[in-house]
Design a protein around this motif. Structure first.
Motif, PDB file in Angstrom:
ATOM      1  N   VAL A   1      -5.400   6.620  -0.628  1.00 51.65           N
ATOM      2  CA  VAL A   1      -5.412   7.721  -1.597  1.00 51.65           C
ATOM      3  C   VAL A   1      -5.498   9.065  -0.894  1.00 51.65           C
TER       4      VAL A   1
ATOM      5  N   GLN B   1      -2.186  10.118   0.438  1.00 53.63           N
ATOM      6  CA  GLN B   1      -1.308  10.549  -0.645  1.00 53.63           C
ATOM      7  C   GLN B   1      -1.722  11.933  -1.144  1.00 53.63           C
ATOM      8  N   TYR B   2      -3.039  12.160  -1.245  1.00 50.55           N
ATOM      9  CA  TYR B   2      -3.547  13.439  -1.731  1.00 50.55           C
ATOM     10  C   TYR B   2      -3.093  14.594  -0.842  1.00 50.55           C
TER      11      TYR B   2
ATOM     12  N   ASN C   1      -0.519  14.489   1.038  1.00 52.10           N
ATOM     13  CA  ASN C   1       0.925  14.356   1.194  1.00 52.10           C
ATOM     14  C   ASN C   1       1.322  14.008   2.637  1.00 52.10           C
TER      15      ASN C   1
END
Length: 170
Positions: free
Chosen positions: A51, A54-55, A57
């Motif tokens: 996560v 992804q946060y 990027n």
């Protein structure tokens, strides 16, 4: 937010079912709270590292160096804090495990970039079912019918929860 909590509880229930052991399993007492807390921290860390990437990027191959440095720093801290000093022989024996883990992580991060985390992460968690049943069969663990039912219900509930998470993408 309510659905996320329900799905989290679904996954947690699946994990609890898959770890069920009957009285014949040889456990004389429950796991110490310290061990349970380490397992909870491990689960949170394993979930959050995907996560976090992804946060911020951070996709595909860009993650390899930062993740490797983080794992190296963590391993050094754990070794310094531990009672046993690092020995070369166990490191070499466990190197294959680390290489397999890195291939799996690399595949996960590449697929995150290609199809998105909401699709790739649940698919990657199918390994839980394979590892659970596979390890029992490979190591010839004896399970009662009650334990097998709990394991299969747990895998089913866990995979439903993980699969439903993929439907929550914005």
């Amino acid at each position: 937010m309510g659905w996320v909590l329900v799905l989290f509880l679904c996954i947690l229930a699946g994990v609890l079912f898959t770890s069920y052991q009957g009285k014949s399993a040889g456990l004389s007492k429950p796991l110490p709270l310290r061990i349970i807390m380490m397992l909870v921290c491990s689960g949170l860390a394993l979930s959050s590292y995907v996560v976090i990437n992804q946060y911020f990027n951070i996709l595909e191959l860009s993650i390899i160096l930062p993740q490797s440095l983080g794992m190296l720093c963590s391993a050094i801290v754990m070794n310094l804090k531990g009672k046993h000093r690092l020995r070369f022989s166990p490191v070499l024996r466990n190197l294959s495990t680390g290489l397999v883990w890195s291939i799996a992580n690399l595949a996960l991060f590449i697929s995150n970039g290609l199809i998105g985390m909401s699709a790739s992460f649940p698919i990657s968690q199918a390994s839980i079912a394979i590892a659970c049943v596979g390890s029992i069969l490979i190591f010839k663990e004896k399970k009662s019918s009650q334990e097998w039912i709990a394991i299969l219900v747990g895998i089913t509930v866990l995979m439903i929860g993980v699969g439903m998470i993929s439907l929550l993408k914005p």
